[in-house]
Write an enzyme that holds these catalytic residues in place. Structure first.
Site, short mmCIF file in Angstrom:
data_model
loop_
_atom_site.label_atom_id
_atom_site.label_comp_id
_atom_site.label_asym_id
_atom_site.label_seq_id
_atom_site.Cartn_x
_atom_site.Cartn_y
_atom_site.Cartn_z
N ASN A 1 41.48 -24.82 95.05
CA ASN A 1 42.43 -25.22 94.00
C ASN A 1 42.38 -26.71 93.69
O ASN A 1 42.75 -27.12 92.60
CB ASN A 1 43.85 -24.82 94.38
CG ASN A 1 44.19 -25.12 95.82
OD1 ASN A 1 43.52 -24.66 96.73
ND2 ASN A 1 45.24 -25.89 96.03
N THR B 1 61.55 -2.29 93.85
CA THR B 1 61.38 -1.91 92.45
C THR B 1 60.46 -2.90 91.74
O THR B 1 60.62 -4.11 91.88
CB THR B 1 62.75 -1.85 91.74
OG1 THR B 1 63.56 -0.93 92.45
CG2 THR B 1 62.61 -1.42 90.29
N SER C 1 47.04 -14.26 91.37
CA SER C 1 48.41 -14.63 90.99
C SER C 1 48.50 -14.76 89.48
O SER C 1 47.65 -15.39 88.85
CB SER C 1 48.75 -15.97 91.65
OG SER C 1 50.03 -16.40 91.24
N GLY C 2 49.56 -14.17 88.91
CA GLY C 2 49.69 -14.13 87.45
C GLY C 2 49.73 -15.49 86.79
O GLY C 2 49.08 -15.72 85.77
N HIS C 3 50.49 -16.42 87.40
CA HIS C 3 50.74 -17.67 86.66
C HIS C 3 49.56 -18.62 86.60
O HIS C 3 49.65 -19.68 85.99
CB HIS C 3 52.01 -18.37 87.20
CG HIS C 3 51.87 -19.00 88.55
ND1 HIS C 3 51.88 -20.36 88.71
CD2 HIS C 3 51.76 -18.48 89.78
CE1 HIS C 3 51.79 -20.65 90.01
NE2 HIS C 3 51.72 -19.53 90.67
N CYS D 1 51.68 -28.13 95.87
CA CYS D 1 52.48 -27.82 97.05
C CYS D 1 52.58 -29.01 97.99
O CYS D 1 53.39 -29.03 98.90
CB CYS D 1 51.89 -26.64 97.79
SG CYS D 1 51.58 -25.27 96.72
N GLN E 1 42.54 -18.86 92.29
CA GLN E 1 42.00 -19.80 91.30
C GLN E 1 40.76 -19.25 90.60
O GLN E 1 40.33 -19.81 89.60
CB GLN E 1 41.68 -21.15 91.95
CG GLN E 1 42.90 -21.93 92.41
CD GLN E 1 43.81 -22.38 91.27
OE1 GLN E 1 43.44 -22.37 90.09
NE2 GLN E 1 45.03 -22.77 91.60
N GLY F 1 50.71 -15.04 94.53
CA GLY F 1 49.47 -15.14 95.29
C GLY F 1 49.73 -15.25 96.78
O GLY F 1 49.03 -14.65 97.59
#
Ligand code: PLP
Length: 395
Positions: free
Chosen positions: A159, A245, A207-209, A333, A187, A80
């Protein structure tokens, strides 16, 4: 660890869905080709990436036709924060004659730290205040955006508190002044209905996670028709918009997570809100001097920020941890810092409350039993900590 973990820290990160893991596994040892290769072994993998891109586009309401369609609006990223940085970089490059950026005081460090760097490079950065609910005043935004504003960047949902900003109106205000609009939807994705076409946002990062895909992958929506200056220069990947890649397995995982999220969004939102409300009702009924932070009418269904007055959030977390309950004292964070979070500070939450604030964030894997157990263990923890708190005695 034998006892089951009760994981209520899903705004920090989520469990990878088993279906997502299954979709990813073939891409490590069997189908490990490079999607940029000419041979079929690699080329077939490129088709899987494109399918993932389509699933992401469908969750966000972005345009997608087929692999050779250069208009595809989804760019894979590593997280993200990269999406936020890339969007800000691209927007400033697309509006080179404008030197002002408007944002808010409660953004994630993925945006705030980046803006600090652009300020150092000569841009004027305006961070709008929020009210006690963490909400933005659109009148203040309108006055802050002028003809020198290159970009307005505002998070979709906070968040820490879950407060949802009036993104549609903010986007309209930005465009009325000729500025571009980015929203950090890290979020919001998978928890809120998103339609970038309807919204007319220029950039949106996810963001994936945060939605049951792995860590280390994300996506940036960038509206077609706006020149895109890449943050990472390299090969021809991502139609020259992000060199490097592709993290194939994770891209496929993110696509599958987005497909799954879209299919059940409505039901999941309802269930998350039910569990969240049950948690809050249980806490408020059994513990005195508590306060739920955020905008109760415009809030993520999974997030609950609760202030337990006169005690330290870190101590509450330690006791919860002994009961195998995971939560957070703000944004992950900022843990390690004893300063109250910048979000609660901006909201004007008094010190005595801000210090004792816990963020509970739920996911589809939480159950009634998780909530019941949390509501059972919290009151004695809070009572015990207050017993030894000088602030509680002096109140
Ligand atoms: N934006 C928001 C609102 C977040 O909550 C987070 C992560 O907590 C990020 C950005 C950064 O995402 P990532 O960890 O994928 O860089």
């Amino acid at each position: 660890m034998n006892e089951k973990v009760i994981y209520l820290d899903n705004n920090a990160t989520t469990r990878v869905a088993p279906e997502v893991l299954e979709a990813m596994l073939p891409f490590f040892c069997d189908r490990y080709g490079n999607p940029s290769s000419i041979h079929r072994f690699g080329g077939e993998v490129a088709a899987d990436i494109e399918q993932a891109r389509r699933h992401i586009a469908e969750l966000l309401g972005a345009h997608y036709r087929d692999r050779d369609d250069c208009a595809s609006e989804i760019i894979f990223t590593s997280c993200g924060s990269e999406g936020d940085n890339a969007a800000i970089h691209a927007a400033l490059a697309a509006r080179p004659d404008r030197k002002r950026i408007v944002s808010s005081a409660v953004e994630h460090p993925g945006v705030l730290s980046c803006l600090k760097e652009w300020e150092r490079r000569g841009y004027e950065v305006v961070l709008l205040p929020v009210d006690g609910k963490g909400q933005l005043d659109l009148g203040v935004l309108e006055r802050a955006v002028d003809r020198d504003t290159a970009l307005v960047t505002l998070m979709w949902a906070n968040n820490e508190t879950g407060t949802i900003f009036p993104i549609r109106e903010a986007c309209r205000i930005a465009h009325a002044a000729g500025a571009l609009f980015h929203t950090d939807a890290v979020q919001a994705a998978g928890k809120e209905f998103i339609d970038v076409d309807d919204l007319q946002a220029d950039y949106l990062s996810i963001s994936g996670h945060k939605l049951h895909a792995p860590k280390g992958v994300g996506a940036l929506f960038a509206r077609r028709g706006i020149p895109f200056a890449p943050l990472i220069l390299g090969g021809h990947q991502e139609r020259m918009r992000r060199g490097g890649t592709e993290n194939v397995a994770s891209c496929v995982g993110l696509g599958e997570a987005c497909r799954m999220a879209k299919a059940v969004l409505d039901d999941e939102r309802r269930e998350l809100a039910r569990l969240r409300d049950k948690l809050e009702a249980g806490v408020l009924a059994n513990i005195p001097e508590v306060h739920v932070n955020g905008d109760m009418e415009h809030r993520l269904p999974n997030t609950s920020s609760i202030s337990f007055k006169y005690i330290e959030g870190e101590s509450i977390l330690m006791y919860l941890d002994m009961h195998h309950i995971c939560a957070s004292s703000g944004s992950a964070c900022t843990t390690g810092s004893l300063e109250p979070s910048h979000v609660l500070k901006a909201m004007g939450v008094p010190y005595s409350s801000a210090h004792g604030t816990i963020r509970f964030s739920l996911s589809k894997y939480n159950t009634d039993a998780d909530i019941d157990r949390t509501v059972e263990v919290l009151p004695p923890i809070i009572a015990r900590l207050r017993e030894i708190s000088p602030y509680w005695k002096q109140r």
